[in-house]
Design a protein around this motif. Structure first.
Motif, PDB file in Angstrom:
ATOM      1  N   ALA A  45      25.071 -19.489  -8.461  1.00 23.47           N
ATOM      2  CA  ALA A  45      26.012 -19.330  -9.574  1.00 23.47           C
ATOM      3  C   ALA A  45      25.311 -19.590 -10.906  1.00 23.47           C
ATOM      4  O   ALA A  45      25.523 -18.873 -11.887  1.00 23.47           O
ATOM      5  N   LYS A  49      24.624 -17.008 -14.089  1.00 23.43           N
ATOM      6  CA  LYS A  49      24.978 -17.339 -15.480  1.00 23.43           C
ATOM      7  C   LYS A  49      23.779 -17.125 -16.411  1.00 23.43           C
ATOM      8  O   LYS A  49      23.914 -16.535 -17.506  1.00 23.43           O
ATOM      9  N   SER A 105      25.539 -10.153 -11.755  1.00 24.30           N
ATOM     10  CA  SER A 105      25.796 -11.322 -12.609  1.00 24.30           C
ATOM     11  C   SER A 105      26.852 -11.001 -13.652  1.00 24.30           C
ATOM     12  O   SER A 105      27.751 -11.813 -13.915  1.00 24.30           O
ATOM     13  N   LEU A 108      30.236 -10.966 -11.894  1.00 20.34           N
ATOM     14  CA  LEU A 108      30.732 -12.302 -11.573  1.00 20.34           C
ATOM     15  C   LEU A 108      31.261 -13.023 -12.814  1.00 20.34           C
ATOM     16  O   LEU A 108      32.321 -13.660 -12.769  1.00 20.34           O
ATOM     17  N   TYR A 116      33.264 -15.981  -8.826  1.00 15.52           N
ATOM     18  CA  TYR A 116      32.294 -16.831  -9.510  1.00 15.52           C
ATOM     19  C   TYR A 116      32.683 -18.302  -9.383  1.00 15.52           C
ATOM     20  O   TYR A 116      31.823 -19.166  -9.165  1.00 15.52           O
ATOM     21  N   SER A 120      30.481 -21.186  -7.692  1.00 16.11           N
ATOM     22  CA  SER A 120      30.121 -22.375  -8.474  1.00 16.11           C
ATOM     23  C   SER A 120      30.506 -23.655  -7.759  1.00 16.11           C
ATOM     24  O   SER A 120      29.833 -24.690  -7.904  1.00 16.11           O
TER      25      SER A 120
END
Length: 424
Positions: A45, A49, A105, A108, A116, A120
């Protein structure tokens, strides 16, 4: 005499206690594995980001009026190519894989918040997330959140394969467009891929319409079953594979599974003593790598368009480039093709025979057409070199040192150490 019936003996409490202790330790190790897996998921995750942050920053940078301008590429294309190449080199992964990671990415962080959030928290693996992303991004934007909500309901409890089957069914129920229309569009992406494997083997896969794929597989199976006689030692699985190759190469199956039809032009580096049968040193097949001596000798004897590049058994010096089948490219390019094998950009595996011979120092800048100023670059990386701030220099022996737009350096080495280059 008094005897005791062992079947009715009291249980051994010591043994039970020992077993419980062992299971307690195993339970702790399982708990540690769960924690480590959750940490890995959370790391994925974080990576998503940071990759998306890099994408947004790069897009912002290339929107500025003083942003670098390329020759023939829009700022959007230049930005994407720089981003993909920078991240791919830094993470040592192919640019195509990096492109997918960038898209995943972005999905998400901006389109699938529930996925996401689960990633996370560590309760969902990245492979699970990829399944959801893959199915969700094929839906119209307004259908993605309802699909995500439905598929996440029990995603944590499913294996990746079971989640994929469930997600595919939910996608079909959610998609507003007819399957006929979608199939016609998907068929435009049909392809065949070749992937080298271990021990002289490769994977040959095809992405084709399902009805034709099923029909082809059924025919292969029927022919293979027809070859199953009392004297046949091959398994059905082996027969199916041999029949597929026979049909593609020869147009018909053969009992021996030998290739008799197609005569492709291939390039193999064969040690001289191996070709003469005096050594078992492996040869090198272009696009694959080491192959056994028997295969090298058999292919060299059978293929009329085969370039035999003989090497010294001790030094590896080029002794002879066969001229009985001379054709473009010339000797120097053929020598470079063996040396490089693939595009020499960091992480690129595009074959040299499908790439351009690039002058490191441009011809217009007095660059020489010589082995120490030439390297194979695929068309994409050739354009990247000329249209962005990616540069490279020769460091001797075929080694290249690349510098990226962010001033990071990467070194690529030749596939084969070569000496005795032909001169122009």
């Amino acid at each position: 005499m008094h005897t005791t019936n062992d079947m009715h003996a009291p249980p051994d409490e010591t043994a039970f206690s020992s077993h419980r202790s062992l299971m307690n330790v195993l339970g702790l190790l399982v708990d540690d594995s769960i924690d480590a897996n959750a940490e890995l998921n959370r790391a994925h995750a974080r990576r998503a980001k940071t990759i998306d942050d890099a994408r947004q920053w790069c897009e912002f940078t290339y929107q500025l009026e003083n942003a670098p301008r390329s020759m023939g590429w829009s700022p959007e294309v230049t930005c994407r190519r720089v981003l993909e190449s920078e991240l791919a080199a830094a993470l040592s992964i192919p640019e195509r894989t990096m492109s997918r990671l960038i898209d995943e990415s972005e999905a998400l962080l901006h389109q699938l918040p529930g996925t996401y959030e689960a990633l996370s928290r560590g309760v969902l693996s990245y492979r699970h997330a990829q399944v959801i992303i893959d199915q969700a991004l094929s839906l119209p934007t307004e259908s993605r959140i309802p699909f995500e909500d439905a598929v996440l309901a029990d995603a944590e409890m499913l294996t990746v394969s079971k989640l994929e089957r469930r997600a595919r069914r939910l996608r079909e129920l959610t998609h507003p467009e007819s399957i006929q229309s979608r199939r016609a569009t998907a068929a435009l992406d049909r392809s065949v891929e070749l992937k080298p494997a271990h021990d002289g083997m490769s994977w040959l896969t095809a992405y084709v319409p399902c009805a034709r794929a099923q029909a082809v597989y059924n025919r292969l199976s029927d022919i293979a079953r027809g070859l199953q006689t009392a004297d046949e030692s091959r398994t059905l699985t082996q027969l199916i594979a041999d029949v597929a190759l026979d049909l593609l190469e020869n147009g018909e199956p053969t009992l021996a599974g030998a290739s008799q039809g197609i005569r492709p032009t291939v390039l193999v580096t064969v040690p001289a003593l191996t070709l003469l049968g005096m050594s078992e040193e492996p040869a090198t097949l272009e696009g694959y790598g080491p192959i056994d001596a028997d295969t090298a000798r058999r292919v060299a004897a059978r293929a009329p368009s085969f370039y035999r590049l003989l090497t010294h058994p001790e030094t590896g010096t080029v002794l002879s480039v066969g001229r009985d089948h001379y054709e473009v490219p010339a000797d120097l390019r053929r020598w470079l093709r063996v040396r490089d094998e693939t595009c020499r950009a960091p992480g690129c595996n595009r074959l040299a025979r499908r790439s351009d011979c690039d002058h490191c120092t441009d011809w217009n800048a007095e660059g020489l057409t010589a082995h120490d100023n030439l390297a194979h670059l695929c068309r994409g990386h050739h354009s990247l070199k000329h249209r962005t701030d990616w540069v490279y220099v020769h460091r001797g022996g075929g080694t290249l040192e690349w510098t990226s737009p962010t001033k990071k350096t990467y070194v690529t080495h030749p596939a084969v150490q070569m000496t005795g280059a032909p001169t122009l």
